[in-house]
Structure formats: C-alpha cells, structure tokens
Design an enzyme around this catalytic site. Structure first.
Site, PDB file in Angstrom:
ATOM      1  CB  THR A 162      14.177  23.861  11.597  1.00 32.36           C
ATOM      2  OG1 THR A 162      13.774  24.757  10.566  1.00 32.36           O
ATOM      3  CG2 THR A 162      14.041  24.549  12.939  1.00 32.36           C
ATOM      4  CB  VAL A 217      11.850  36.512   9.193  1.00 36.93           C
ATOM      5  CG1 VAL A 217      11.590  35.843  10.538  1.00 36.93           C
ATOM      6  CG2 VAL A 217      12.953  37.562   9.338  1.00 36.93           C
ATOM      7  N   GLY A 218      11.540  33.184   8.560  1.00 38.84           N
ATOM      8  CA  GLY A 218      10.623  32.048   8.477  1.00 38.84           C
ATOM      9  C   GLY A 218       9.878  31.795   9.773  1.00 38.84           C
ATOM     10  N   GLY A 240       8.340  27.205   5.976  1.00 40.81           N
ATOM     11  CA  GLY A 240       7.933  28.163   6.993  1.00 40.81           C
ATOM     12  C   GLY A 240       6.866  29.129   6.513  1.00 40.81           C
TER      13      GLY A 240
END
Ligand code: ASP
Length: 312
Positions: A170, A199-200, A224
C-alpha cells in the site's frame, strides 16, 4: 479548504512533516516541496499518493498494481482529515487511475463516507473522473505468469489452501502542515490476485487509517484482513488518546493482534506519528524482509529512512 479547529484540543504542530512508506518514493520530494511552500496537508497527501498511483514501477498501487483473480483491477483508497474527522473512501473501484482523488471527492461532496464496487465507479464517472484501463502491461504479464486461469474450477479454490499467502502493499501518506492540520491517505491494489470484490483495510476508516489532530495519525499496511478484525488504526489512536507515546501505542496495537485466533494471519506494519511529529513504525510477523519508511520534517534537508521495529 482551510483548517478547522472544531475539536477541543488544538494541536501545535511545530514543524510540517510527512511520513510515507517506501512505496511513496515517487511522491515524497514533491510533497516536501509543497509543504515548504505552505500547502495544506490534504493537498499534500493527495498529490503524494497520486504520483505513486500513476507509477507503473510500484507493483502494489494504482497503475502497476496487481489485478484480482479474474485479471480485473479493483482498487481501495481512503483519506481522513484530523481537524474535522471527515473521511472518504472507495473500495474495489474499477477503471480509475487515482482512487485517492475519488475518496477525497466522496468526502467533500457526498453525505456518505464509503463507496464500493460499481457505485464507486459510477460516482467517479458522474463527477468527471476519466475512465481508463489501469491494468499495466507489467501487471498483466505478472498475472498471466502467477495466476493460472481457473478454467471450469471455481475461483474460490485458489483461496482455501492453508498455505494461501497474501502478497501485497500500500502507499501511505501522513502529513502535518504549517497550519496545524494533520491529514492521512492510503491507496492500494490490495492482495495480489484477490477474490473479486475483496476490500481491504485501506478502504476502512479505523482499520487502515485514522487521523485526529488532537493526537496524531496512524496507517497500516500488509494483512488488511487482520487490521480490519482488530480495528487497528483506531485502536492505536486510542492508546495515544489515553496518553501513550507513539512507540508504546504501536507496540500495544501489534501485541493486541495476539487475540486474533483462526482465519488468515499475516504480517502487519503500523506507521504512527503524533501531533508533535514524533514518529514510530512497528511490524509483526515479519517475513524477514527489511521494511522502512520515509520521514521528513522542516528541520531536515531531505527525507530520512526509518526502519520498522519488530514487536513480538
Ligand atoms: N493492507 C492492504 C490490504 O490488505 C495491502 C498491503 O498493505 O499490503 O489491502
């Protein structure tokens, strides 16, 4: 935009600063220049992340990031202002080069905080973001090599092995400006070849990002799923709120992950800076790869590397 002082404790940020992780290399110099010119932290966060999102050599963010298990790019991003606690996020957004800018636009134009999937893409189109194919040639080649076609097999079979390893990254940007405002932002393509729709933490305020002028700014990278289960960024902030210094707060956050039982457990890194610019980066379950961050404040000629310290 100006800085609001609606909260009960106005910070005295003595020196502007920026903390980015190593993925932030395309944006750090521009961010420093902007801060030296007196720019607002929200603008610096957005610009530093945009420069990373459009850099193909960063394999985990925006253009150049990894697609999902169907070869489709789905990106997550969020931003948060520390003076008002306003935030915006997008999850699994498609065909947009700069999810961080869409997240900012959600924050500034909608009564909502988080948009995901087709709705996020629709919103981006409606407010004027250009739709574009963001699967970079290098990412397509990596996908073809490392993620063999499922054929008739259900995709879910890619994920049920106990050896399933998440590989990801990220970009984070935590900024304090000369006006006493803190802002944070994060952006990622998430888990390489993830299950479509995954979705993290980068899209989840309180998990991958939390910013509060009264205390500081926190962002998380790597697994995540674990950051979401532990509400990790907000948890670290709560330790700071209760008086812990950044190092203690991050260490407590990491040690608290011991409570996670079952499910997938992966590496986590926490980046934290308090509202006086004290910084600490901690990691847990490191695979041994050295991890560092880039930190600059206005007393430094250039950004310095900070090593992540293991908490076990
Ligand atoms: N935290 C990100 C996610 O889980 C990926 C990473 O930072 O490695 O999507």
């Amino acid at each position: 935009m100006s800085c609001h002082y609606g909260l009960d404790k106005v910070p005295q940020v003595m020196k502007p600063f920026i903390l980015m992780n190593s993925e932030g290399w395309p944006g750090i110099d521009r961010a420093i220049a902007l801060l030296q010119e007196g720019a607002l932290s929200l603008d610096v966060v957005e610009e530093s992340i945009r420069l990373t999102e459009s850099e193909e050599r960063v394999k985990t963010v925006g253009f150049g990031g990894a697609p999902n298990a169907m070869g489709v790019m789905q990106l997550d991003a969020s931003c948060m202002r520390g003076d008002t606690l306003e935030s915006g996020s997008v999850g699994a957004i498609e065909n947009v080069m700069h999810p961080i800018s869409v997240a900012r636009k959600v924050m500034e134009t909608l009564p909502h905080v988080m948009l995901v999937g087709a709705g996020a893409t629709l919103f981006a189109r409606e407010v004027g973001f250009q739709e574009t194919d963001i699967l970079a040639p290098s990412a397509r080649a990596r996908f073809e090599l490392e993620c063999p076609p499922a054929g008739d097999r259900p995709l879910v079979e890619n994920f049920i092995s106990p050896n399933t390893q998440g590989s990801h990254g990220t970009v984070i940007s935590l900024v304090g400006d000369a006006h006493g405002c803190l802002t944070g932002g994060v952006s990622t393509s998430g888990w390489d070849f993830k299950y479509p729709g995954r979705v993290g933490d980068s899209a989840v305020i309180g998990a991958g990002l939390y910013v509060d002028n009264r205390y500081g700014a926190v962002a998380c990278t790597h697994c995540g799923e674990n950051a979401i289960r532990a509400s990790l960024a907000r948890t670290v902030m709560l330790y700071m709120q209760k008086g812990a210094g950044v190092r203690e707060a991050v260490t407590e956050g990491l040690l608290g992950l011991r409570a996670l039982v079952g499910g997938y457990q992966g590496q986590l890194v926490i980046f934290a800076v308090d509202n006086q610019g004290e910084v600490f980066v901690g990691k847990r379950f490191s695979d041994g790869t050295p991890l560092h961050a880039l930190f600059w404040n206005s007393t430094m000629p250039e950004a310095q590397m900070i090593d992540a310290i293991a908490a076990e």
